[in-house]
Design a protein around this motif. Structure first.
Motif, PDB file in Angstrom:
ATOM      1  N   ASP A  34      19.315   4.198  33.416  1.00  0.00           N
ATOM      2  CA  ASP A  34      19.844   5.276  32.591  1.00  0.00           C
ATOM      3  C   ASP A  34      18.729   5.921  31.763  1.00  0.00           C
ATOM      4  OD1 ASP A  34      19.351   3.263  30.829  1.00  0.00           O
ATOM      5  OD2 ASP A  34      21.362   3.179  29.990  1.00  0.00           O
ATOM      6  N   ALA A  35      19.074   6.968  31.056  1.00  0.00           N
ATOM      7  CA  ALA A  35      18.088   7.758  30.319  1.00  0.00           C
ATOM      8  C   ALA A  35      18.077   7.418  28.833  1.00  0.00           C
ATOM      9  CB  ALA A  35      18.375   9.238  30.508  1.00  0.00           C
ATOM     10  N   ARG A  36      18.502   6.212  28.471  1.00  0.00           N
ATOM     11  CA  ARG A  36      18.495   5.841  27.065  1.00  0.00           C
ATOM     12  C   ARG A  36      17.065   5.664  26.587  1.00  0.00           C
ATOM     13  NH1 ARG A  36      22.050   0.670  26.592  1.00  0.00           N
ATOM     14  NH2 ARG A  36      21.010   0.276  28.547  1.00  0.00           N
ATOM     15  N   PRO A  37      16.797   6.024  25.318  1.00  0.00           N
ATOM     16  CA  PRO A  37      15.449   5.811  24.792  1.00  0.00           C
ATOM     17  C   PRO A  37      15.189   4.327  24.610  1.00  0.00           C
ATOM     18  CG  PRO A  37      16.883   6.621  23.073  1.00  0.00           C
ATOM     19  CD  PRO A  37      17.663   6.681  24.361  1.00  0.00           C
ATOM     20  N   THR A  38      13.923   3.933  24.683  1.00  0.00           N
ATOM     21  CA  THR A  38      13.570   2.525  24.562  1.00  0.00           C
ATOM     22  C   THR A  38      13.521   2.065  23.119  1.00  0.00           C
ATOM     23  OG1 THR A  38      11.238   3.120  24.603  1.00  0.00           O
ATOM     24  CG2 THR A  38      12.270   2.498  26.695  1.00  0.00           C
ATOM     25  N   SER A  39      13.483   2.981  22.191  1.00  0.00           N
ATOM     26  CA  SER A  39      13.484   2.589  20.791  1.00  0.00           C
ATOM     27  C   SER A  39      14.247   3.631  19.991  1.00  0.00           C
ATOM     28  CB  SER A  39      12.053   2.473  20.253  1.00  0.00           C
ATOM     29  OG  SER A  39      11.435   3.737  20.278  1.00  0.00           O
ATOM     30  N   GLY A  40      14.614   3.255  18.778  1.00  0.00           N
ATOM     31  CA  GLY A  40      15.327   4.190  17.918  1.00  0.00           C
ATOM     32  C   GLY A  40      16.820   4.090  18.121  1.00  0.00           C
ATOM     33  N   SER A  41      17.536   4.960  17.438  1.00  0.00           N
ATOM     34  CA  SER A  41      18.988   4.905  17.477  1.00  0.00           C
ATOM     35  C   SER A  41      19.564   5.680  18.647  1.00  0.00           C
ATOM     36  CB  SER A  41      19.560   5.457  16.167  1.00  0.00           C
ATOM     37  OG  SER A  41      19.215   6.820  16.040  1.00  0.00           O
ATOM     38  N   GLY A  42      18.738   6.476  19.319  1.00  0.00           N
ATOM     39  CA  GLY A  42      19.230   7.224  20.455  1.00  0.00           C
ATOM     40  C   GLY A  42      19.682   8.619  20.099  1.00  0.00           C
ATOM     41  N   THR A  43      19.690   8.952  18.834  1.00  0.00           N
ATOM     42  CA  THR A  43      20.069  10.292  18.428  1.00  0.00           C
ATOM     43  C   THR A  43      18.850  10.992  17.854  1.00  0.00           C
ATOM     44  OG1 THR A  43      20.692   9.562  16.221  1.00  0.00           O
ATOM     45  CG2 THR A  43      22.423   9.581  17.907  1.00  0.00           C
ATOM     46  N   ASP A  44      18.781  12.293  18.067  1.00  0.00           N
ATOM     47  CA  ASP A  44      17.683  13.056  17.505  1.00  0.00           C
ATOM     48  C   ASP A  44      17.861  13.132  15.999  1.00  0.00           C
ATOM     49  OD1 ASP A  44      16.545  13.545  19.964  1.00  0.00           O
ATOM     50  OD2 ASP A  44      17.698  15.384  20.278  1.00  0.00           O
ATOM     51  N   PRO A  45      16.794  12.907  15.246  1.00  0.00           N
ATOM     52  CA  PRO A  45      16.940  12.992  13.803  1.00  0.00           C
ATOM     53  C   PRO A  45      17.193  14.425  13.373  1.00  0.00           C
ATOM     54  CG  PRO A  45      14.641  12.689  14.377  1.00  0.00           C
ATOM     55  CD  PRO A  45      15.439  12.567  15.650  1.00  0.00           C
ATOM     56  N   SER A  46      18.092  14.583  12.432  1.00  0.00           N
ATOM     57  CA  SER A  46      18.397  15.919  11.940  1.00  0.00           C
ATOM     58  C   SER A  46      17.285  16.353  10.993  1.00  0.00           C
ATOM     59  CB  SER A  46      19.738  15.917  11.224  1.00  0.00           C
ATOM     60  OG  SER A  46      19.688  15.058  10.118  1.00  0.00           O
ATOM     61  N   PRO A  47      17.139  17.650  10.819  1.00  0.00           N
ATOM     62  CA  PRO A  47      16.130  18.097   9.862  1.00  0.00           C
ATOM     63  C   PRO A  47      16.490  17.597   8.464  1.00  0.00           C
ATOM     64  CG  PRO A  47      17.415  19.959  10.682  1.00  0.00           C
ATOM     65  CD  PRO A  47      17.832  18.754  11.452  1.00  0.00           C
ATOM     66  N   PRO A  48      15.508  17.476   7.604  1.00  0.00           N
ATOM     67  CA  PRO A  48      15.792  16.927   6.276  1.00  0.00           C
ATOM     68  C   PRO A  48      16.763  17.804   5.503  1.00  0.00           C
ATOM     69  CG  PRO A  48      13.569  17.803   6.392  1.00  0.00           C
ATOM     70  CD  PRO A  48      14.119  17.853   7.772  1.00  0.00           C
ATOM     71  N   ARG A  49      17.528  17.166   4.688  1.00  0.00           N
ATOM     72  CA  ARG A  49      18.530  17.877   3.899  1.00  0.00           C
ATOM     73  C   ARG A  49      17.936  18.223   2.548  1.00  0.00           C
ATOM     74  NH1 ARG A  49      23.092  13.632   5.551  1.00  0.00           N
ATOM     75  NH2 ARG A  49      23.265  14.279   7.715  1.00  0.00           N
ATOM     76  N   LEU A  50      17.631  19.480   2.371  1.00  0.00           N
ATOM     77  CA  LEU A  50      16.983  19.941   1.155  1.00  0.00           C
ATOM     78  C   LEU A  50      17.878  19.754  -0.059  1.00  0.00           C
ATOM     79  CD1 LEU A  50      14.527  21.351  -0.095  1.00  0.00           C
ATOM     80  CD2 LEU A  50      15.616  23.523   0.423  1.00  0.00           C
ATOM     81  N   GLY A  51      19.162  20.018   0.104  1.00  0.00           N
ATOM     82  CA  GLY A  51      20.091  19.893  -1.018  1.00  0.00           C
ATOM     83  C   GLY A  51      20.160  18.481  -1.567  1.00  0.00           C
ATOM     84  N   SER A  52      20.225  17.485  -0.681  1.00  0.00           N
ATOM     85  CA  SER A  52      20.308  16.107  -1.156  1.00  0.00           C
ATOM     86  C   SER A  52      18.998  15.674  -1.798  1.00  0.00           C
ATOM     87  CB  SER A  52      20.686  15.165  -0.019  1.00  0.00           C
ATOM     88  OG  SER A  52      19.667  15.123   0.948  1.00  0.00           O
ATOM     89  N   ARG A  53      17.868  16.145  -1.261  1.00  0.00           N
ATOM     90  CA  ARG A  53      16.577  15.789  -1.859  1.00  0.00           C
ATOM     91  C   ARG A  53      16.449  16.407  -3.251  1.00  0.00           C
ATOM     92  NH1 ARG A  53      13.611  11.656  -1.872  1.00  0.00           N
ATOM     93  NH2 ARG A  53      14.091  11.456   0.315  1.00  0.00           N
ATOM     94  N   ILE A  54      16.948  17.637  -3.408  1.00  0.00           N
ATOM     95  CA  ILE A  54      16.923  18.286  -4.731  1.00  0.00           C
ATOM     96  C   ILE A  54      17.799  17.515  -5.705  1.00  0.00           C
ATOM     97  CG2 ILE A  54      17.667  20.337  -5.989  1.00  0.00           C
ATOM     98  CD1 ILE A  54      16.717  21.991  -3.581  1.00  0.00           C
ATOM     99  N   LEU A  55      18.968  17.084  -5.261  1.00  0.00           N
ATOM    100  CA  LEU A  55      19.867  16.317  -6.116  1.00  0.00           C
ATOM    101  C   LEU A  55      19.241  14.995  -6.534  1.00  0.00           C
ATOM    102  CD1 LEU A  55      22.693  16.099  -7.409  1.00  0.00           C
ATOM    103  CD2 LEU A  55      23.420  14.955  -5.310  1.00  0.00           C
TER     104      LEU A  55
END
Length: 117
Positions: A34-55
């Motif tokens: 199968d095409a599962r990645p060999t490491s990581g959670s298997g999901t692409d990381p989302s871009p950083p959340r600016l609002g939560s970092r500001i908070l």
């Protein structure tokens, strides 16, 4: 001091959780079809959340500022002034830390985006 002969080997501590976790070697991962990645959670990381970092930054700055202000006012005199200066340095450190975390997250997201292209 003693010689190397004085060393006693200590048995490894086993808390029982080691057997519960399956281990996968790279050979096992390569054998999969199968095409599962060999490491990581298997999901692409989302871009950083600016609002939560500001908070988070705002909360940290509020806590540092109020704490430093109260300590500086309580102590008073030259030591209180030193506490005010330390509070100022801590607030700059909080801002630098949070900006650094945001930049690292953006770089990670852009590198993963380039890797998928």
């Amino acid at each position: 001091m003693g010689s190397d002969d004085d060393r006693v080997e200590r048995p490894a501590v086993d808390d029982g959780d080691a057997e519960a976790l399956p281990t996968v070697s790279d050979a096992d991962a390569a054998a999969r079809d199968d095409a599962r990645p060999t490491s990581g959670s298997g999901t692409d990381p989302s871009p950083p959340r600016l609002g939560s970092r500001i908070l988070v930054t705002w909360i940290e700055l509020t806590v540092v500022g109020i704490t430093g202000g109260l300590l500086g006012a309580t102590v008073g005199g030259p030591p209180g002034f030193v506490i005010y200066l330390a509070t100022t340095l801590l607030t700059v450190g909080v801002i630098f830390h949070n900006v650094n975390e945001l930049v690292k997250a953006w770089l990670r997201a852009s590198q993963n985006e380039r890797a998928t292209e």
